[in-house]
Design an enzyme around this catalytic site. Structure first.
Site, short mmCIF file in Angstrom:
data_model
loop_
_atom_site.label_atom_id
_atom_site.label_comp_id
_atom_site.label_asym_id
_atom_site.label_seq_id
_atom_site.Cartn_x
_atom_site.Cartn_y
_atom_site.Cartn_z
N PRO A 237 2.33 9.06 -2.01
CA PRO A 237 1.93 9.95 -0.92
C PRO A 237 1.09 9.20 0.11
O PRO A 237 0.29 8.33 -0.25
CB PRO A 237 1.06 11.00 -1.63
CG PRO A 237 1.35 10.89 -3.06
CD PRO A 237 1.88 9.53 -3.32
N THR A 239 2.04 7.09 2.39
CA THR A 239 2.45 5.75 2.82
C THR A 239 3.28 5.80 4.09
O THR A 239 3.75 4.77 4.56
CB THR A 239 3.25 5.04 1.72
OG1 THR A 239 4.16 5.99 1.16
CG2 THR A 239 2.33 4.53 0.64
N GLY A 240 3.50 6.98 4.64
CA GLY A 240 4.16 7.06 5.94
C GLY A 240 5.63 7.44 5.89
O GLY A 240 6.38 7.12 6.82
N LYS A 241 6.05 8.12 4.85
CA LYS A 241 7.46 8.49 4.75
C LYS A 241 7.85 9.51 5.82
O LYS A 241 8.85 9.35 6.51
CB LYS A 241 7.76 9.04 3.35
CG LYS A 241 7.45 8.04 2.26
CD LYS A 241 7.79 8.56 0.88
CE LYS A 241 6.89 9.69 0.44
NZ LYS A 241 5.49 9.29 0.19
N THR A 242 7.02 10.55 5.93
CA THR A 242 7.29 11.56 6.95
C THR A 242 7.27 10.93 8.34
O THR A 242 8.11 11.22 9.18
CB THR A 242 6.23 12.67 6.89
OG1 THR A 242 6.03 13.02 5.53
CG2 THR A 242 6.66 13.87 7.66
N HIS A 458 -27.49 0.54 -14.97
CA HIS A 458 -26.06 0.59 -15.27
C HIS A 458 -25.26 -0.09 -14.15
O HIS A 458 -24.47 -1.00 -14.39
CB HIS A 458 -25.64 2.06 -15.44
CG HIS A 458 -24.19 2.24 -15.75
ND1 HIS A 458 -23.74 2.63 -16.98
CD2 HIS A 458 -23.09 2.10 -14.97
CE1 HIS A 458 -22.43 2.71 -16.96
NE2 HIS A 458 -22.00 2.40 -15.75
N GLU A 459 -25.54 0.34 -12.92
CA GLU A 459 -24.78 -0.23 -11.80
C GLU A 459 -25.13 -1.71 -11.60
O GLU A 459 -24.26 -2.52 -11.30
CB GLU A 459 -25.05 0.56 -10.51
CG GLU A 459 -24.58 2.01 -10.54
CD GLU A 459 -23.11 2.18 -10.90
OE1 GLU A 459 -22.32 1.25 -10.63
OE2 GLU A 459 -22.75 3.22 -11.47
N HIS A 462 -23.05 -3.77 -13.94
CA HIS A 462 -21.70 -4.06 -13.41
C HIS A 462 -21.77 -5.19 -12.40
O HIS A 462 -20.97 -6.13 -12.44
CB HIS A 462 -21.15 -2.83 -12.67
CG HIS A 462 -20.69 -1.73 -13.56
ND1 HIS A 462 -19.84 -1.91 -14.61
CD2 HIS A 462 -20.95 -0.39 -13.54
CE1 HIS A 462 -19.60 -0.75 -15.20
NE2 HIS A 462 -20.28 0.19 -14.57
P1 ADP Z 1 3.92 10.66 3.34
O1 ADP Z 1 4.97 11.47 3.98
O2 ADP Z 1 4.41 9.36 2.82
O3 ADP Z 1 3.07 11.37 2.35
P2 ADP Z 1 2.87 10.67 5.99
O4 ADP Z 1 4.02 10.11 6.72
O5 ADP Z 1 2.71 12.14 6.06
O6 ADP Z 1 2.88 10.22 4.48
O7 ADP Z 1 1.56 9.94 6.49
C1 ADP Z 1 0.39 10.63 6.76
C2 ADP Z 1 -0.34 9.99 7.91
O8 ADP Z 1 -0.78 8.68 7.59
C3 ADP Z 1 0.53 9.82 9.12
O9 ADP Z 1 0.53 10.95 9.92
C4 ADP Z 1 -0.12 8.65 9.84
O10 ADP Z 1 -1.19 9.09 10.64
C5 ADP Z 1 -0.69 7.83 8.72
N1 ADP Z 1 0.19 6.71 8.37
C6 ADP Z 1 0.80 6.50 7.18
N2 ADP Z 1 1.52 5.35 7.19
C7 ADP Z 1 1.38 4.83 8.42
C8 ADP Z 1 1.89 3.66 9.07
N3 ADP Z 1 2.69 2.79 8.43
N4 ADP Z 1 1.54 3.44 10.34
C9 ADP Z 1 0.73 4.29 10.99
N5 ADP Z 1 0.23 5.41 10.45
C10 ADP Z 1 0.53 5.69 9.18
ZN ZN Z 2 -20.12 2.24 -14.93
#
Ligand code: ADP
Ligand code: ZN
Length: 657
Positions: A237, A239-242, A458-459, A462
């Site tokens: 999710p 990564t810019g598929k839409t 603790h921190e 690390h």
């Molecule tokens: P997905 O459909 O993979 O969940 P989205 O396409 O909806 O993700 O991406 C959400 C937002 O993240 C986009 O509207 C954009 O603003 C940003 N984004 C994600 N990938 C890119 C990219 N490669 N270049 C520029 N903006 C990006």
């Molecule tokens: Zn810890």
């Protein structure tokens, strides 16, 4: 969501839309207004019966009108009004229409008896009339209002039932219609182009062909070539598929239908299939166009697996309909289906067959360069100061996906605005990063001083382990500001951008993760629940090192990754299971001991860091260097090299001047 445009084209029956609510509203308002006006204009004073009788004896009563056998309205003579004997009556304000006084008659026959005896005793002449009056609006309120309310309630329930977020698409008449959002030149136009999609060069190249096809389909069809009907974008999710799918539509200048797989799923049987049918009908009307189905796994899950028999019929029907529709159109129609998922492994095999989603494009999380490019795209939209550089930001955000980067940029702009700044600077970005990584700061979370001390050690544990272990990732910062749910502090590291990790690095990472609990042990000789997520991480790492990556001598070079592992169905024997468990324990114990040893040796440094944390709550890498000296390992990052170059240049300048 249905949009206006589709509705008109479908030529369906005209449906009630929000305008009808306006009409109801206006009717109700008018009724209320009438009521108020009438109530205000009748300012007739109430009097008692004896007062009335006094007025009557004085001979000032012109007439009495008994309305509905219950109210006596008394009109005074003009002389009486003019005489000023009745100062509570505004002169001339009353006409024939409005009585001057009124009073409630109890029993009507008793009233007439009293009046008769009054007439007889005092010899006055009273003009008494009876009248019946009705409020013309009373039946309106009594009859129509409940209907209006009922109809309103019904419409409201219908909207809720069909799950429509808004607009007419949510009503019961529309339940079988697809909820796809259409972007084309008549309404929301797609103005995303490849320039808005940063990185993802290979993916862009792949989809370029689709764009080319949509632009001049003849070129391909004349040679008998076939363009894929469906392109499946696979990636996590955000990564810019839409975005990529939209850019394809934008580049090709064709309409773009966008819908999520879960939009097909509804509690009524048959609705999903009917929505699929409707979506394709609309798409064919708009061809050439692109149909984008997000989260296709919501309907495309493999059929008849694992589910209780009959339990998922509705989803299967929907999927079947999708397959039928995909077979039903030929590509030269110009409808191209794009879909997104992050679980291609659970998709039904039929979906991936040639002629359907036969092209898969993998979209990874961006690497350093990709992040830099994405930052550049998003920095363009915000006003930044001179010190903002995309490459620095990219280094600070390992593992971030595009959506998170967009989020950080937006968050930074909001923070800068809240601080009344003219431009967004690095400080705002640091703050935004903290927020995105750790969640909201909980300023008023009450932590007792003794707890705070434990958290600080603790921190610091690390951080010290990471500092003195050769293969651990370099530290970015440590904080003990409580954030989000259950986070009392964290240490942030800069993981190396590498695709394979060696055993030493994994072991060092485990040692560093155990460093928190080890510090508690050494300093307080007690341990706390604060290490739960550390232990979680370490256990997972140990199991995967031994049972997945084959990094253990006793278990050997075997991997049980992805094999079904339940109680009855292990891919290994019980003996192997025992060995794996033993080796996991051994490995974790070793690293725990190693962390304790290291921290005992560096006890002074540990104290220094913990005290500084208690004082300042946040320590950056530079602060740590000041406190305990430079880290003995690791080459400087690009960021540091640049900062060093800057210092050098300045020194150079100073020398010259
Ligand atoms: P997905 O459909 O993979 O969940 P989205 O396409 O909806 O993700 O991406 C959400 C937002 O993240 C986009 O509207 C954009 O603003 C940003 N984004 C994600 N990938 C890119 C990219 N490669 N270049 C520029 N903006 C990006
Ligand atoms: Zn810890």
């Amino acid at each position: 969501m249905e949009n206006e445009n589709n509705k008109k084209e479908n030529g369906g029956p005209k449906k009630l839309n929000f305008n009808s609510y306006w009409i109801y509203g206006i009717i109700i308002l008018v009724l209320i207004a009438i009521q108020m006006i009438t109530a205000m204009s009748i300012q007739t004073k109430d009097i008692s019966q004896s007062q009335f009788e006094k007025i009557a004896i004085a001979g000032d009563v012109k007439k009495v009108v008994v309305v509905n056998k219950s109210i006596a309205n008394i009109y005074l003579t003009e002389d009486a009004v003019d005489s000023g004997r009745y100062p509570d009556i505004a002169e001339g304000k009353f006409s024939e229409l409005h009585p001057h006084y009124k009073y409630e008659i109890g029993e009507i026959s008793y009233f007439y008896d009293r009046v008769q005896s009054l007439k007889d005793k005092n010899n006055v002449n009273l003009d008494i009339r009876a009248d019946t009056q009705t409020n013309w609006y009373a039946p309106l309120i009594g009859w129509i209002l409940p209907f209006v309310l009922l109809i309103g309630l019904w419409l409201f329930i219908m909207k809720r039932m069909s799950g429509g977020g808004g607009g007419p698409g949510g009503q019961i008449f529309n339940i079988g219609k697809s909820k796809a959002t259409l972007f084309d030149n008549t309404n929301a136009k797609v103005n995303v182009t490849f320039a808005d999609v940063a990185g993802l060069d290979e993916a862009k190249e792949e989809v370029m062909e689709v764009v080319d096809f949509l632009k001049n389909p003849k070129k391909y069809t004349s040679l008998g070539g076939k363009i894929p009907k469906g392109v499946l974008l696979v990636g996590l999710p955000g990564t810019g598929k839409t975005l990529l799918a939209k850019a394809v539509a934008g580049e090709a200048a064709v309409p773009f239908f966008s819908i999520s797989g879960s939009d097909f799923v509804e509690m009524f049987v048959g609705v999903g299939a009917s929505r699929v049918r409707d979506l394709f009908k609309q798409a064919r009307e708009k061809a050439p166009c692109i149909v984008f189905i997000d989260e296709i796994d919501a309907i495309g899950r493999a059929r008849g697996k694992g589910a209780v028999q009959g339990g998922n019929d509705e989803r299967e029907n929907t999927l079947n309909q999708l397959l039928v529709e995909m077979d039903g159109f030929s590509t030269d129609k110009g409808v191209i289906l794009m879909a997104a998922t992050n679980r291609p492994d659970i998709l039904d095999g039929a979906l991936l067959r040639p002629g359907r989603f036969d092209r898969q494009i993998g979209i990874d999380r961006p690497d350093l360069q990709g992040r830099e490019a994405i930052f550049k795209v998003h920095l363009k939209n915000i006003k930044t100061g001179p010190d903002m550089e995309a490459d620095t930001l990219a280094e600070m955000t390992p593992g971030f996906a595009g959506a998170e980067i967009a989020n950080v940029c937006n968050e930074a702009a909001l923070i800068a605005a809240r601080r009344n700044k003219k431009a967004v600077d690095m400080d705002d970005f640091n703050y935004a990063l903290d927020r995105v990584i750790g969640g909201l700061e909980k300023k008023n979370k009450l932590i007792s001083p003794s707890e705070k001390k434990i958290i600080a050690y603790h921190e610091a544990g690390h951080a010290i382990c990471g500092w003195f272990l050769e293969h651990a990732s370099p530290l970015v910062k440590v904080t003990i500001v409580p954030r989000g749910v259950g986070t009392l502090g964290y240490a942030q590291y800069l993981p190396k951008e590498e695709y394979i990790t060696r055993t030493e690095a994994l072991l060092d990472r485990m040692c560093m993760t155990m460093g928190g609990r080890a510090a508690e042990r050494i300093v307080f000789d007690k341990i706390s629940t604060g290490a739960q997520s550390d232990l979680d991480q370490v256990t997972k790492m140990a199991y995967s090192m031994i049972a997945v990556y084959g990094m253990n001598e006793k278990v050997g070079n075997v991997s049980f990754h992805g094999m079904s592992q339940d109680q009855f169905n292990k891919p290994y024997s019980d003996d192997t299971a025992t060995i794996i468990d033993q080796e996991v324990r051994l490995m974790i114990d070793n690293e725990y001991l190693r962390a304790q040893k290291l921290l005992s040796e560096k006890r002074e440094e540990l104290n220094a860091l913990a005290n500084a944390l208690l004082e300042n709550e946040v320590l950056l890498k530079s602060d740590v260097e000041r406190l305990i000296g430079k880290r003995p390992y690791g080459e400087p990052s690009r960021m540091e090299l640049k900062a060093q170059a800057k210092v050098n240049a300045e020194a150079e300048n100073n020398k010259e001047s």
